[in-house]
Design a protein around this motif. Structure first.
Motif, PDB file in Angstrom:
ATOM      1  N   ARG A  66       0.818  -1.223   0.000  1.00 51.59           N
ATOM      2  CA  ARG A  66       0.000   0.000   0.000  1.00 51.59           C
ATOM      3  C   ARG A  66       0.849   1.268   0.000  1.00 51.59           C
ATOM      4  NH1 ARG A  66      -3.162   1.213   4.193  1.00 51.59           N
ATOM      5  NH2 ARG A  66      -1.855   0.166   5.762  1.00 51.59           N
ATOM      6  N   PHE A  67       1.974   1.227   0.680  1.00 49.65           N
ATOM      7  CA  PHE A  67       2.856   2.395   0.808  1.00 49.65           C
ATOM      8  C   PHE A  67       4.121   2.175  -0.024  1.00 49.65           C
ATOM      9  CE2 PHE A  67       1.515   3.989   5.318  1.00 49.65           C
ATOM     10  CZ  PHE A  67       0.184   3.963   4.923  1.00 49.65           C
ATOM     11  N   ALA A  68       4.693   3.258  -0.519  1.00 50.48           N
ATOM     12  CA  ALA A  68       5.952   3.186  -1.256  1.00 50.48           C
ATOM     13  C   ALA A  68       6.850   4.339  -0.843  1.00 50.48           C
ATOM     14  CB  ALA A  68       5.699   3.229  -2.751  1.00 50.48           C
ATOM     15  N   ILE A  69       8.046   4.004  -0.386  1.00 53.52           N
ATOM     16  CA  ILE A  69       9.029   5.016  -0.007  1.00 53.52           C
ATOM     17  C   ILE A  69       9.952   5.254  -1.194  1.00 53.52           C
ATOM     18  CG2 ILE A  69      10.626   3.301   0.961  1.00 53.52           C
ATOM     19  CD1 ILE A  69      11.373   5.387   3.099  1.00 53.52           C
ATOM     20  N   SER A  70      10.346   6.513  -1.372  1.00 53.83           N
ATOM     21  CA  SER A  70      11.279   6.853  -2.449  1.00 53.83           C
ATOM     22  C   SER A  70      12.051   8.098  -2.054  1.00 53.83           C
ATOM     23  CB  SER A  70      10.534   7.076  -3.772  1.00 53.83           C
ATOM     24  OG  SER A  70       9.642   8.171  -3.664  1.00 53.83           O
ATOM     25  N   ARG A  71      13.100   8.386  -2.800  1.00 57.98           N
ATOM     26  CA  ARG A  71      13.912   9.561  -2.506  1.00 57.98           C
ATOM     27  C   ARG A  71      14.459  10.140  -3.801  1.00 57.98           C
ATOM     28  NH1 ARG A  71      18.362   7.564   1.437  1.00 57.98           N
ATOM     29  NH2 ARG A  71      19.198   9.678   1.153  1.00 57.98           N
ATOM     30  N   ASP A  72      14.770  11.422  -3.754  1.00 63.81           N
ATOM     31  CA  ASP A  72      15.416  12.110  -4.869  1.00 63.81           C
ATOM     32  C   ASP A  72      16.640  12.795  -4.295  1.00 63.81           C
ATOM     33  OD1 ASP A  72      16.257  13.829  -6.895  1.00 63.81           O
ATOM     34  OD2 ASP A  72      14.233  14.234  -7.568  1.00 63.81           O
ATOM     35  N   ASN A  73      17.795  12.175  -4.466  1.00 67.45           N
ATOM     36  CA  ASN A  73      19.020  12.720  -3.866  1.00 67.45           C
ATOM     37  C   ASN A  73      19.413  14.061  -4.492  1.00 67.45           C
ATOM     38  OD1 ASN A  73      19.226  10.565  -2.119  1.00 67.45           O
ATOM     39  ND2 ASN A  73      20.777   9.481  -3.306  1.00 67.45           N
ATOM     40  N   ALA A  74      19.039  14.285  -5.722  1.00 65.88           N
ATOM     41  CA  ALA A  74      19.367  15.558  -6.371  1.00 65.88           C
ATOM     42  C   ALA A  74      18.592  16.718  -5.750  1.00 65.88           C
ATOM     43  CB  ALA A  74      19.080  15.477  -7.863  1.00 65.88           C
ATOM     44  N   LYS A  75      17.426  16.402  -5.195  1.00 66.40           N
ATOM     45  CA  LYS A  75      16.578  17.443  -4.609  1.00 66.40           C
ATOM     46  C   LYS A  75      16.556  17.393  -3.084  1.00 66.40           C
ATOM     47  CE  LYS A  75      13.395  17.629  -8.548  1.00 66.40           C
ATOM     48  NZ  LYS A  75      11.980  17.493  -8.983  1.00 66.40           N
ATOM     49  N   ASN A  76      17.308  16.442  -2.494  1.00 68.77           N
ATOM     50  CA  ASN A  76      17.309  16.274  -1.030  1.00 68.77           C
ATOM     51  C   ASN A  76      15.892  16.062  -0.496  1.00 68.77           C
ATOM     52  OD1 ASN A  76      20.036  16.648  -1.156  1.00 68.77           O
ATOM     53  ND2 ASN A  76      20.100  18.473   0.129  1.00 68.77           N
TER      54      ASN A  76
END
Length: 125
Positions: A66-76
């Motif tokens: 149901r949940f999804a974690i993600s990140r954008d290192n370029a945008k912190n």
């Protein structure tokens, strides 16, 4: 060091929300990040974690699928996409960062060094 969450709110059961966490003051790209939540009268609990390069993900059993974690290192930036929300998901959600980045501790609050102020999510039935 600053972690600022946003995106919380009131949603009906079955709905979706996307939480965001803006990080500053540390090297975000080398930091393990996680989401925790705390419901009224309950202890803070682990929700999801992601390592620095997004190659490892971990979820608490009740949010898997149901949940999804993600990140954008370029945008912190760190994100938590929450779908098919349930009343039991009602809580204050916290963003956390770990410079120690020990993956075995990803599910434990003690494994994190930095915390945001939280954003409230309320799911109505």
């Amino acid at each position: 060091v600053q972690l600022v969450e946003s995106g919380g709110g009131l949603v009906q059961a079955g709905g979706s929300l996307k939480l965001s966490c803006a990080a500053s003051g540390f090297i975000f790209s080398s930091t393990m990040m996680g989401w925790f939540r705390q419901a009224p009268g309950k202890e803070r609990e682990f929700v999801a974690a992601i390592n620095s390069w997004s190659s490892f993900l971990r979820y608490e059993d009740s949010v898997k699928g149901r949940f999804a974690i993600s990140r954008d290192n370029a945008k912190n930036m760190l994100y938590l996409q929450m779908n098919n929300l349930k009343p039991d998901d009602t809580a204050v959600y916290y963003c956390a960062g770990s410079v120690r980045a020990i993956w075995e501790t990803a599910g434990q609050p003690e494994g994190y060094d930095y915390w945001g102020q939280g954003t409230r999510v309320t799911v109505s039935s």
